[in-house]
Design an enzyme around this catalytic site. Structure first.
Site, PDB file in Angstrom:
ATOM      1  N   SER A 195       0.856  -1.194   0.000  1.00 30.80           N
ATOM      2  CA  SER A 195       0.000   0.000   0.000  1.00 30.80           C
ATOM      3  C   SER A 195       0.887   1.238   0.000  1.00 30.80           C
ATOM      4  O   SER A 195       2.044   1.179   0.434  1.00 30.80           O
ATOM      5  CB  SER A 195      -0.860   0.021   1.263  1.00 30.80           C
ATOM      6  N   TYR A 233      -1.904  -1.028  10.407  1.00 28.50           N
ATOM      7  CA  TYR A 233      -2.011  -1.170   8.947  1.00 28.50           C
ATOM      8  C   TYR A 233      -0.719  -0.689   8.289  1.00 28.50           C
ATOM      9  O   TYR A 233      -0.126  -1.384   7.460  1.00 28.50           O
ATOM     10  CB  TYR A 233      -3.207  -0.358   8.448  1.00 28.50           C
ATOM     11  N   LYS A 269       1.971  -3.070   6.172  1.00 26.26           N
ATOM     12  CA  LYS A 269       2.234  -2.871   4.739  1.00 26.26           C
ATOM     13  C   LYS A 269       3.719  -2.599   4.489  1.00 26.26           C
ATOM     14  O   LYS A 269       4.264  -3.025   3.475  1.00 26.26           O
ATOM     15  CB  LYS A 269       1.361  -1.744   4.194  1.00 26.26           C
TER      16      LYS A 269
END
Ligand code: NDP
Length: 258
Positions: free
Chosen positions: A148, A163, A167
């Site tokens: 991402s 998150y 990533k």
């Protein structure tokens, strides 16, 4: 043979985790349109079956749905067995399933932290590892992980430390596997999308209210569509990317440029 013909995936077989909907679904559609057989791997088996039968009807490719939680090693092993039994080989593996959780760092419970890391990083490791075992035996294959832009920048204003960390881990896992497997015919790359309109963003109660703000920050003034990741997926799955390994492709409409 021209470049467009060389990019086709006829005769190949692939799996896409998180393939029932969103980015994974559009990757699966693209692979089938380019000629590949596809396994749609997801926890949501009903949606995965719908996606698989849509793709089979539209493209006539062999398409199966497999219920797999990517955090469970025994389910990942069963998934690979079913793929081997159905297709007899694996050319491309998209390790794409992921979730997002927005909780301030000082309030995040250890369980919440682990859930995101388990799916987004350990799940990518387990599925990429299972694919690598098969591909090393074959002497060829392409693994593509979904990272991402959150691996590169801290998105604001939403609090999503687990998150972002997961990533960033996906990128370094990708590069590490690429180096280890480079001489054995297996390539490993990842894609880092910017904001893309899927269930994860458009229908998330915590993220949906932020879309206007994100668009105001975006150089192109908008989010991406999952379809805008299809061509990179076909490129990475196929033979024209034969010298491409250990790379991360940021596709974000220049969001991370400043
Ligand atoms: P969606 O939520 O639309 O789709 C994700 C799919 O993965 C769902 O079908 C979900 O099933 C499934 N899934 C969740 N957990 C597991 C699991 N443990 N095992 C197997 N499948 C699972 O997300 P997107 O398509 O938006 O995202 C796909 C990937 O792209 C993710 O890794 C995400 O982090 C990444 N990404 C997304 C961006 C965006 O803006 N949308 C931007 C950058 C990266 P269920 O719903 O039943 O849980």
């Amino acid at each position: 043979m021209g470049i467009i013909e060389k990019m086709r995936l006829d005769g190949k077989a692939a799996f896409v985790t998180g393939g029932a909907r969103g980015i994974g679904k559009q990757i699966a559609v693209a692979l089938a349109e380019a000629g590949s057989d596809v396994a749609i791997v997801d926890v949501d088996i009903e949606e995965a079956q719908k996606t698989a039968s849509d793709i089979a009807q539209r493209n006539g490719r062999k398409t199966i749905a497999i219920k797999t939680d990517v955090t469970k090693p025994e389910e990942v092993a069963a998934m690979m067995k079913e793929i081997q039994d159905t297709f007899g080989k694996l050319d491309a593996a998209f390790c794409n399933a992921g979730i997002c959780m927005n909780v301030p760092c000082e309030e995040m419970t250890y369980e919440q932290w682990k859930k995101v890391i388990d799916i987004n990083l350990s799940g990518v490791f387990l599925t990429a590892q299972a694919a690598a075992k098969q591909m090393v035996k074959q002497g060829y294959g392409s693994i593509i992980n979904t990272a991402s832009m959150s691996a590169h920048i801290v998105n604001v204003p939403q609090p999503q430390c687990s998150y972002n960390a997961s990533k960033a881990g996906v990128i370094q896992l990708t590069k590490s596997m690429a180096i280890e497997l480079a001489k054995r015919g297996v390539r490993v790359n990842c894609i880092s999308p910017g904001y893309i309109g899927t269930e994860l963003t458009l229908n998330s109660p915590s993220l949906k209210p932020l879309i206007e703000q994100w668009n105001a920050m975006a150089p192109m003034g908008r989010m991406g569509k999952p379809e805008e990741l299809q061509s990179i997926a076909v490129y990475l799955a196929g033979d024209t990317s034969s010298f491409t390994t250990g790379s991360d492709f940021i596709i974000d409409g220049a969001f991370t440029c400043f």
